[in-house]
Design a protein around this motif. Structure first.
Motif, mmCIF file in Angstrom:
data_model
loop_
_atom_site.group_PDB
_atom_site.id
_atom_site.type_symbol
_atom_site.label_atom_id
_atom_site.label_comp_id
_atom_site.label_asym_id
_atom_site.label_seq_id
_atom_site.Cartn_x
_atom_site.Cartn_y
_atom_site.Cartn_z
ATOM 1 N N GLN A 1 0.828 -1.204 0.000
ATOM 2 C CA GLN A 1 0.000 0.000 0.000
ATOM 3 C C GLN A 1 0.863 1.254 0.000
ATOM 4 O OE1 GLN A 1 -3.407 -0.240 -0.213
ATOM 5 N NE2 GLN A 1 -3.209 1.912 -0.712
ATOM 6 N N ALA A 2 1.935 1.242 0.800
ATOM 7 C CA ALA A 2 2.749 2.442 0.973
ATOM 8 C C ALA A 2 3.648 2.696 -0.238
ATOM 9 C CB ALA A 2 3.599 2.323 2.232
ATOM 10 N N GLU A 3 4.167 1.647 -0.849
ATOM 11 C CA GLU A 3 5.182 1.851 -1.894
ATOM 12 C C GLU A 3 4.680 1.559 -3.301
ATOM 13 O OE1 GLU A 3 8.914 0.125 -0.739
ATOM 14 O OE2 GLU A 3 8.926 1.269 1.124
ATOM 15 N N GLY A 4 3.610 0.817 -3.437
ATOM 16 C CA GLY A 4 2.978 0.583 -4.733
ATOM 17 C C GLY A 4 3.961 0.173 -5.822
ATOM 18 N N ALA A 5 3.916 0.887 -6.935
ATOM 19 C CA ALA A 5 4.714 0.537 -8.115
ATOM 20 C C ALA A 5 6.218 0.602 -7.851
ATOM 21 C CB ALA A 5 4.354 1.474 -9.270
ATOM 22 N N GLU A 6 6.622 1.373 -6.846
ATOM 23 C CA GLU A 6 8.035 1.476 -6.486
ATOM 24 C C GLU A 6 8.643 0.084 -6.225
ATOM 25 O OE1 GLU A 6 10.130 3.818 -6.535
ATOM 26 O OE2 GLU A 6 11.768 2.920 -5.371
ATOM 27 N N ILE A 7 7.820 -0.819 -5.689
ATOM 28 C CA ILE A 7 8.309 -2.169 -5.386
ATOM 29 C C ILE A 7 8.765 -2.860 -6.665
ATOM 30 C CG2 ILE A 7 7.643 -4.443 -4.484
ATOM 31 C CD1 ILE A 7 5.634 -2.976 -2.664
ATOM 32 N N MET A 8 7.970 -2.710 -7.730
ATOM 33 C CA MET A 8 8.333 -3.352 -9.007
ATOM 34 C C MET A 8 9.545 -2.685 -9.634
ATOM 35 S SD MET A 8 4.519 -3.758 -10.400
ATOM 36 C CE MET A 8 3.450 -5.135 -10.048
ATOM 37 N N ARG A 9 9.688 -1.377 -9.370
ATOM 38 C CA ARG A 9 10.887 -0.695 -9.895
ATOM 39 C C ARG A 9 12.136 -1.208 -9.185
ATOM 40 N NH1 ARG A 9 7.629 3.805 -11.053
ATOM 41 N NH2 ARG A 9 7.684 4.531 -8.896
ATOM 42 N N ARG A 10 12.032 -1.349 -7.856
ATOM 43 C CA ARG A 10 13.200 -1.799 -7.083
ATOM 44 C C ARG A 10 13.468 -3.280 -7.284
ATOM 45 N NH1 ARG A 10 13.841 0.066 -0.795
ATOM 46 N NH2 ARG A 10 15.517 -1.469 -0.741
ATOM 47 N N GLN A 11 12.421 -4.040 -7.539
ATOM 48 C CA GLN A 11 12.579 -5.491 -7.658
ATOM 49 C C GLN A 11 11.703 -5.975 -8.827
ATOM 50 O OE1 GLN A 11 14.197 -8.229 -7.730
ATOM 51 N NE2 GLN A 11 14.823 -7.897 -5.597
ATOM 52 N N PRO A 12 12.255 -5.880 -10.064
ATOM 53 C CA PRO A 12 11.448 -6.113 -11.275
ATOM 54 C C PRO A 12 10.843 -7.516 -11.373
ATOM 55 C CG PRO A 12 13.573 -5.120 -11.818
ATOM 56 C CD PRO A 12 13.633 -5.489 -10.375
ATOM 57 N N MET A 13 11.352 -8.476 -10.603
ATOM 58 C CA MET A 13 10.751 -9.813 -10.730
ATOM 59 C C MET A 13 9.397 -9.913 -10.012
ATOM 60 S SD MET A 13 12.979 -12.180 -8.249
ATOM 61 C CE MET A 13 12.861 -11.997 -6.484
ATOM 62 N N VAL A 14 8.994 -8.837 -9.306
ATOM 63 C CA VAL A 14 7.672 -8.862 -8.662
ATOM 64 C C VAL A 14 6.589 -8.703 -9.734
ATOM 65 C CG1 VAL A 14 6.132 -7.621 -7.090
ATOM 66 C CG2 VAL A 14 8.521 -8.025 -6.439
ATOM 67 N N LEU B 1 3.121 -8.825 -8.992
ATOM 68 C CA LEU B 1 1.833 -8.340 -8.505
ATOM 69 C C LEU B 1 2.007 -7.587 -7.183
ATOM 70 C CD1 LEU B 1 -1.349 -10.511 -8.267
ATOM 71 C CD2 LEU B 1 -0.352 -9.707 -6.149
ATOM 72 N N VAL B 2 1.320 -6.442 -7.091
ATOM 73 C CA VAL B 2 1.333 -5.669 -5.843
ATOM 74 C C VAL B 2 -0.123 -5.367 -5.485
ATOM 75 C CG1 VAL B 2 1.970 -3.450 -4.808
ATOM 76 C CG2 VAL B 2 3.624 -4.648 -6.258
ATOM 77 N N VAL B 3 -0.549 -5.798 -4.290
ATOM 78 C CA VAL B 3 -1.960 -5.613 -3.901
ATOM 79 C C VAL B 3 -2.040 -5.089 -2.468
ATOM 80 C CG1 VAL B 3 -2.248 -8.054 -3.193
ATOM 81 C CG2 VAL B 3 -4.245 -6.712 -3.833
ATOM 82 N N GLY B 4 -2.857 -4.053 -2.277
ATOM 83 C CA GLY B 4 -2.995 -3.454 -0.946
ATOM 84 C C GLY B 4 -3.981 -4.210 -0.077
ATOM 85 N N PRO B 5 -4.053 -3.856 1.206
ATOM 86 C CA PRO B 5 -4.909 -4.573 2.154
ATOM 87 C C PRO B 5 -6.406 -4.420 1.891
ATOM 88 C CG PRO B 5 -3.352 -3.130 3.323
ATOM 89 C CD PRO B 5 -3.240 -2.804 1.879
ATOM 90 N N GLN B 6 -6.808 -3.409 1.123
ATOM 91 C CA GLN B 6 -8.259 -3.218 0.902
ATOM 92 C C GLN B 6 -8.731 -3.726 -0.455
ATOM 93 O OE1 GLN B 6 -9.533 -2.861 3.495
ATOM 94 N NE2 GLN B 6 -8.202 -1.611 4.762
ATOM 95 N N THR B 7 -7.830 -4.333 -1.242
ATOM 96 C CA THR B 7 -8.240 -4.752 -2.591
ATOM 97 C C THR B 7 -7.963 -6.225 -2.886
ATOM 98 O OG1 THR B 7 -6.167 -3.736 -3.289
ATOM 99 C CG2 THR B 7 -8.176 -2.545 -3.828
ATOM 100 N N TYR B 8 -7.637 -7.000 -1.862
ATOM 101 C CA TYR B 8 -7.229 -8.374 -2.188
ATOM 102 C C TYR B 8 -8.386 -9.270 -2.629
ATOM 103 C CZ TYR B 8 -8.088 -9.539 2.824
ATOM 104 O OH TYR B 8 -8.631 -9.697 4.072
ATOM 105 N N HIS B 9 -9.639 -8.773 -2.497
ATOM 106 C CA HIS B 9 -10.760 -9.529 -3.071
ATOM 107 C C HIS B 9 -10.674 -9.527 -4.599
ATOM 108 C CE1 HIS B 9 -11.883 -5.317 -2.835
ATOM 109 N NE2 HIS B 9 -12.830 -5.504 -3.737
ATOM 110 N N ARG B 10 -9.855 -8.610 -5.156
ATOM 111 C CA ARG B 10 -9.712 -8.553 -6.623
ATOM 112 C C ARG B 10 -8.587 -9.456 -7.130
ATOM 113 N NH1 ARG B 10 -9.798 -1.947 -7.054
ATOM 114 N NH2 ARG B 10 -12.008 -1.610 -6.560
ATOM 115 N N LEU B 11 -7.995 -10.236 -6.239
ATOM 116 C CA LEU B 11 -6.864 -11.082 -6.639
ATOM 117 C C LEU B 11 -7.149 -12.005 -7.832
ATOM 118 C CD1 LEU B 11 -5.072 -12.020 -3.273
ATOM 119 C CD2 LEU B 11 -3.958 -11.093 -5.311
#
Ligand code: SAH
Ligand code: SF4
Ligand code: F3S
Length: 438
Positions: free
Chosen positions: A88-101, A103-113
């Motif tokens: 939730q806090a870092e969003g797309a930054e996670i994929m920039r720092r670690q491109p093998m990620v 999927l990034v999903v926050g605590p309020q949207t995991y029903h959309r998994l």
């Protein structure tokens, strides 16, 4: 029949994340979904459910992701996801720092998994850190049927409107939202049908629970009526949301356990003000006194932060005084960690060596109190809910009403049994006892 794909979830942070991980496993399970496994080696999907509360917690995620690199090299079809509060806090930054990620999903949207996984399976990256209009609980599948461990978490409230100056939770979890009572009661009944005997109601500010004219106390009394449910707990409360009826329930409601986790963070009014806690040390102490008047044997647990910006020796001394006055049976204490985006992160820090020394002194006092309380249990009889087998032949481990871990030789008892146990000895982090003869 093709073999089901394997999902490995690693959970960090608070109990709410433990609950969310269960729900995410259920969302990703189902007929053509994933089976959960307990090691990452053979997994087809690795999901980290993360915590952003302190810097160390957040940085751990990147080192953990690094560990999975060889797995992804060996199996290019492996999917890697990051969920929870770092997501939730870092969003797309996670994929920039670690491109093998993937999927990034926050605590309020995991029903959309499920939809997000379709994207990922099609070779795209998926990111969803919305605070959606819809409530995820209305979209999550019914909880599946297998038998469960005797103690379960049940989220009733999420989010926080308090904005303590040090804390990321209002940003990662969003505003305070309470689930409808009928849904909670139904979920509790279903848990009990699956073998659950103790339910721990969860909320970031669980005593702020409010749905129509239901508060936490009314919810507890409704759960008290469920046959087969033997124990009710709740966590975490905030001192400013405490109500008379909740305090009174601790003396009246049989299934409500004598345990209260009530964080205070500091015993200095100056620091409490700087933290935006909106209460004084004195008000906190009076609240604890009222709980003890309602339920004299209640065990008090707390959270403390040392080295908050502006904390001087006199402020720390006030925290130590508060601890002596309250006398804690359990506590969690942390060195202040500056979190980007929070107001306190802009202020001058306390020197690290000063903060470290204070933390040690504070933890020594809390440990002494915790041990003394454990020692005082020796010779007393408690009720133990057995949760698992111990390492010794015939040994069972369970929890007392006060949440002490108790080790008992009980070869004829099953997981889920509640037995009377005489406490015989106190170890570092647990008690030992013998089954009471009837
Ligand atoms: N909602 C709960 C606790 C949330 S976080 C409450 O209001 O009490 C759990 C604990 O982590 C907090 O009680 C606090 O002691 C600690 N914590 C939160 N932010 C922190 C930070 N920036 N640095 C150090 N400890 C922190
Ligand atoms: Fe964080 Fe304060 Fe809210 Fe607790 S009450 S979650 S410490 S902002
Ligand atoms: Fe951590 Fe989020 Fe819980 S920041 S403590 S996992 S609410």
């Amino acid at each position: 029949m093709t073999e089901k794909k394997k999902l490995y979830i690693k959970t960090y942070g608070c109990q709410m994340n433990v609950y969310d991980s269960e729900r995410m496993a259920e969302v990703l399970g189902g007929a053509d979904g994933y089976d959960q496994v307990d090691s990452p080696e053979a997994a087809d999907m690795i999901l980290l459910n993360t915590c952003h509360i302190r810097e160390k917690a957040a940085e751990k995620i990147y080192s953990e992701l690094g560990r999975y690199k060889p797995f992804k090299t060996a199996n290019p079809d492996l999917k890697i996801g990051v969920a929870g509060c770092v997501a939730q806090a870092e969003g797309a930054e996670i994929m920039r720092r670690q491109p093998m990620v993937d999927l990034v999903v926050g605590p309020q949207t995991y029903h959309r998994l499920p939809e997000m996984m379709k994207q990922v399976d099609a070779g795209q990256k998926a990111l969803d850190t919305d605070f959606p209009e819809e409530d995820k609980f209305d979209h999550l599948p019914d909880r599946p049927k297998p038998k469960r461990a005797p103690s379960a978490f049940l989220t009733v409230q999420e989010g926080c409107d308090k904005f303590c100056a040090f804390c990321v939770v209002p940003y990662t979890r969003g505003a305070e939202v309470s689930r409808a009572p009928d849904r909670i009661i139904r979920e509790a009944q279903e848990l009990v049908e699956r073998g659950v005997r103790e339910i721990n109601l969860l909320g970031q500010n669980v005593n702020a629970y409010a749905s129509d004219d239901w508060g936490l106390t009314r919810l507890i009394w409704a759960l008290n009526d469920i046959d087969g449910l033997e124990r009710i707990r709740f966590t975490t409360s905030h001192p400013n949301d405490m109500s008379d009826d909740l305090i009174a329930a601790h003396g009246e409601c049989e299934k409500l356990m004598p345990y209260l986790h009530l964080p205070v963070q500091s015993g200095s009014d100056k620091v409490l003000k700087g933290m935006n806690r909106q209460h004084t040390a004195e008000q906190y102490i009076r609240t604890i006194e009222r709980f003890r008047a309602a339920r004299p044997d209640i065990l008090i647990s707390g959270d403390f932060i040392v080295g908050f910006p502006g904390e001087e020796d006199a402020d720390f001394a006030a925290t130590m005084d508060l601890i002596r006055e309250v006398n804690y049976g359990q506590a969690y204490s942390f060195k202040y960690s500056a979190r980007p985006g929070t107001p306190a992160a802009e202020r001058a820090f306390v020197a690290a060596d000063v903060a470290n020394a204070r933390l040690q002194e504070l933890q020594a006092l809390l440990t002494t109190q915790q041990r003394a309380l454990q020692e005082s249990m020796v010779g007393q009889e408690v009720q133990v809910l057995f949760e698992k087998a111990g390492r010794l032949e015939g040994q069972m481990i369970g929890k007392s009403q006060h949440l002490h871990a108790v080790h008992v030789l009980a070869p004829n008892q099953k997981i889920g049994d509640i037995c009377r146990v005489g406490i015989t000895n106190s170890e570092t982090n647990s008690l030992g006892g013998e089954l009471a003869i009837r």
